[in-house]
Design an enzyme around this catalytic site. Structure first.
Site, PDB file in Angstrom:
ATOM      1  N   HIS A  19     -24.461 -17.394 -20.074  1.00  0.00           N
ATOM      2  CA  HIS A  19     -25.545 -16.949 -19.198  1.00  0.00           C
ATOM      3  C   HIS A  19     -25.056 -15.876 -18.223  1.00  0.00           C
ATOM      4  O   HIS A  19     -25.610 -14.773 -18.157  1.00  0.00           O
ATOM      5  CB  HIS A  19     -26.113 -18.150 -18.428  1.00  0.00           C
ATOM      6  CG  HIS A  19     -27.196 -17.796 -17.455  1.00  0.00           C
ATOM      7  ND1 HIS A  19     -28.537 -17.916 -17.746  1.00  0.00           N
ATOM      8  CD2 HIS A  19     -27.151 -17.273 -16.202  1.00  0.00           C
ATOM      9  CE1 HIS A  19     -29.258 -17.503 -16.716  1.00  0.00           C
ATOM     10  NE2 HIS A  19     -28.432 -17.096 -15.760  1.00  0.00           N
ATOM     11  N   GLU A  20     -24.021 -16.217 -17.483  1.00  0.00           N
ATOM     12  CA  GLU A  20     -23.549 -15.272 -16.459  1.00  0.00           C
ATOM     13  C   GLU A  20     -23.016 -13.994 -17.086  1.00  0.00           C
ATOM     14  O   GLU A  20     -23.138 -12.908 -16.511  1.00  0.00           O
ATOM     15  CB  GLU A  20     -22.493 -15.925 -15.566  1.00  0.00           C
ATOM     16  CG  GLU A  20     -23.024 -17.083 -14.721  1.00  0.00           C
ATOM     17  CD  GLU A  20     -24.244 -16.712 -13.891  1.00  0.00           C
ATOM     18  OE1 GLU A  20     -24.353 -15.550 -13.458  1.00  0.00           O
ATOM     19  OE2 GLU A  20     -25.106 -17.598 -13.698  1.00  0.00           O
TER      20      GLU A  20
HETATM   21 ZN   LIG Z   1     -28.952 -16.055 -13.993  1.00  0.00          ZN
END
Ligand SMILES: [Zn+2]
Length: 723
Positions: free
Chosen positions: A513-514
């Site tokens: 995600h990051e």
């Molecule tokens: Zn995010």
């Protein structure tokens, strides 16, 4: 999971933060007349480590030279320089041009940007008392700088003059966009208002700000006071001895020795409800939560909300918008409350069916366990947790050995970025870092050229904020000649010294995600810094990050990294399947509680001023009752009266953004599935048309250009297992 909120910079950078104003071309001297003095505004010079760009590769911050005591003077000098630069632009006697106004604003505030980017990274990820003090001391000065920019009539007159002539200036598309965003931001701040209207806006802003602060205080106090107190240990059956001891101490601390106190969490649902086996205690805890801000007395928030909603609607009307949601959403992808509501209501039929199925499954379990009742909101988590265990029992300790952190990063996250976007990565040890746990990689483009730096700070620390985020130390900008320096921070529990660095499935997902946010920064290919990288609308910024999560379980990626840290064996297929199926459990509930909260937010802020003050309970009942969802069993995550995100500030008319970006994510992934999946060609298209674009285009047009269609909800419903 959000991108770190860059208070100053998305706001300030817009109006420009940076070093020196470009020399302004003076009028050529005319022979006979006395030469006019060239326009030479005085800009103060900065001193110290942030006065000039770092000499390290990529201008990355030199942490070997930066001391805590550097920040306050650097930020204060940076503000003073930026203020002088803004004055110089505003007072320039030359006719406004794109160059002497917009470009000059983009180039202003560089010292402040350099200092503040590092400062905010450290106050979030590695803070201490000194930095916290500097934060309090500089916050009002940064707010004053924002006012000095957006309330500057002369500066606005220049921007407006350009905006009014925008079609005859020969501007490129990104310049048009930058001009429009800047102009709109001035207008939103009231730059077009005159005389009495300007005064009215000031007084509305003052009252709104007071009410928001008061709301926060009432909610904090009300939540504290509404904690559940029980008399006997038996009422807490299901909790651990340690939790019961904590509850006993919490009661004693409030002068109720011998009793037990369960403090309330922010959300409607309370985590302990999943384990409290005494139904009466569950009901009491739930009701304490649901009614926390509606108990009459000083901390009842309803009258305040009724006034606040009305004042926001009046402010929007004064600024030329039909309602407050239209006002705050004009620079978002969804643009209007109508679009956001239409999207959310499009999820309702499938969601309603899923909620019905889930409720029936829970009712069957209750019956099997000898219960003679139908599921109520205080029962849901308790029985859902039992169902989850029955259906998908697996232990975190079975999964973790396949997720060694460096392996996940280099052979999972980086591998996916290589397959899709052609990037390669090399770890380097020659750059100073702010903490020994931080690692640095150079990112190379497909042709082998150096593209960016990536910093990774994975482990939980006491001086780090919770959650995970991405931000920049240096923004990509062709104008400034800078390449991106980005970082990811998260909070995985660090194994003891000597133990293998294993992480959970969820933490591995967080890394993907990051890194999706990081790619938005790394692949940026923009001229102007304020519209580059991940500086995008709230209902767009989570799209690249959520989208990147998809690649974690792509069979080719998963097989490349999910290997046992000792044996190198791949994760057994049935375990993979269990983990994946578990992620789709109880989604009628999970999406339902988020969606109803988002709908409440949107409906409150779509009210026109003419509707007048509302009765909070009547409005809420009407808004939720008309949806056709099981809201009596699946209540909103936040009720109107304790919805801090929207009444305390920040997220008003914006709570839908997470679901909206989830729709974009699954729709885009569906496009990949339809077009051959994970290929360089598909990745390049996404890179060119989305990830490199920053905020240089209207988001809806950007998406349509990539996918050849508008996004729809079907792929999202399928991915959640709701279809
Ligand atoms: Zn995010």
């Amino acid at each position: 999971m959000h991108k770190l909120a860059l208070v100053s910079l998305s706001a300030l950078a817009m109006a420009g933060c940076s070093g020196k104003v470009e020399p302004v071309a003076s009028v050529p001297p005319v022979a006979a007349a006395p030469e006019p003095a060239p326009y030479a505004p005085v800009i103060p010079e900065g001193t110290g480590v942030f006065a000039q760009p770092s000499t390290l590769p990529f201008q990355t911050p030199d942490f070997s030279k930066i001391k805590d005591s550097d920040f306050q003077p650097a930020i204060e000098q940076g503000i003073a320089i930026n203020q002088a630069e803004i004055e110089a632009i505003a007072n320039n006697p030359a006719e406004p041009t794109f160059e002497n106004t917009m470009v000059a604003m983009e180039k202003s505030g560089q010292m402040l940007t350099r200092a503040y980017y590092v400062f905010s990274a450290l106050t979030s990820a590695n803070t201490n008392d000194t930095l916290d003090k500097v934060d309090s001391a500089t916050a009002p000065k940064l707010a004053a700088l924002r006012d000095a920019i957006y309330l500057n009539d002369k500066l606005f007159a220049r921007v407006k003059s350009l905006y009014d002539r925008r079609d005859s200036l020969g501007l490129a598309a990104d310049e048009q966009r930058l001009l429009k965003l800047t102009y709109d931001r001035f207008v939103q701040n009231g730059a077009m208002l005159q005389g009495a209207d300007k005064e009215k806006l000031k007084s509305l802003n003052g009252r709104i700000s007071t009410l928001q602060t008061e709301f926060g205080q009432k909610l904090t106090a009300g939540t504290r006071d509404a904690a559940l107190v029980v008399n006997t240990k038996a009422e807490l059956a299901g909790l651990s001895e340690a939790e019961i001891a904590t509850a006993a101490k919490a009661a004693a601390d409030r002068g109720m020795k011998g009793k037990f106190l369960l403090p309330l969490q922010n959300t409607t649902q309370q985590p302990l409800l999943a384990r409290l086996s005494n139904r009466a205690t569950r009901k009491a805890l739930y009701e304490a939560s649901w009614n926390r801000s509606e108990r009459g007395g000083a901390n009842d928030t309803r009258a305040l909300i009724s006034e606040l909603a009305q004042l926001r609607a009046e402010k929007a009307q004064l600024l030329g918008f039909p309602d407050f949601a239209s006002f705050t959403m004009s620079d978002q992808m969804a643009k209007t409350p109508g679009n956001a509501l239409k999207f959310m209501e499009g999820l309702v039929p499938a969601l309603a069916a899923a909620q019905k199925r889930e409720a029936e499954e829970i009712d069957a379990l209750i019956k099997r366990s000898g219960g003679k009742f139908s599921v109520e909101p205080w029962d849901w988590d308790y029985y859902a947790e039992r169902l989850r265990k029955e259906k998908y029992a697996f232990d975190e300790s079975q999964v973790k050995p396949y997720f060694e952190i460096t392996n996940v990063l280099e052979n999972g996250v980086f591998f996916a970025a290589n397959q899709l976007y052609g990037l390669t990565f090399r770890k380097r040890d020659d750059l100073p870092v702010y903490h020994p746990d931080v690692t640095v990689y150079t990112v190379y483009d497909k042709d082998g050229s150096e593209m960016a730096l990536f910093y990774f700070d994975p482990w939980k620390r006491d001086n780090k904020q919770g959650g995970a985020w991405m931000s920049n130390f240096v923004d990509q900008s062709h104008l400034m000649g800078t390449k991106p320096v980005v970082f990811n921070v998260q909070n995985s529990p660090k194994p003891a010294p000597g133990q293998p660095l294993l992480i959970s499935f969820t933490d591995a997902e967080t890394m993907f995600h990051e890194f999706g946010h990081a790619l938005h920064g790394i692949l940026s290919n923009q001229r102007y810094p304020s519209i580059s990288g991940a500086s995008t609308a709230r209902d767009f910024v989570e799209f690249p990050s959520q989208f990147n999560e998809n690649w974690m379980t792509d069979p080719r990626v998963f097989a490349n990294f999910a290997k046992h840290y000792q044996t190198g064996a791949p994760m057994p297929k049935d375990l993979v399947a269990k983990v994946e199926r578990a992620a789709r459990f109880n989604q009628g509930y999970a999406l339902g509680e988020a969606l109803t909260a988002a709908i409440l937010d949107q409906k409150w802020h779509a009210l026109p001023a003419s509707a007048g003050r509302q009765d909070v309970n009547a409005f809420e009942n009407q808004a939720l009752g008309s949806l056709g969802l099981l809201t009596a069993k699946v209540p909103p995550r936040y009720r109107t009266s304790y919805f801090r995100h929207i009444w305390g500030g920040g997220y008003a008319a914006g709570y839908y953004a997470y679901q909206w970006t989830e729709m974009l994510n699954h729709d885009a992934f569906q496009w990949f599935v339809e077009n051959g999946g994970m290929t360089r060609e598909n990745g390049q298209r996404f890179r060119d048309m989305v990830l490199s674009q920053g905020n240089s285009k209207d988001y809806a047009e950007m998406y349509r250009a990539f996918a050849g269609r508008d996004p729809g909800v079907e792929p999202m419903l399928k991915a959640r297992g709701l279809k």
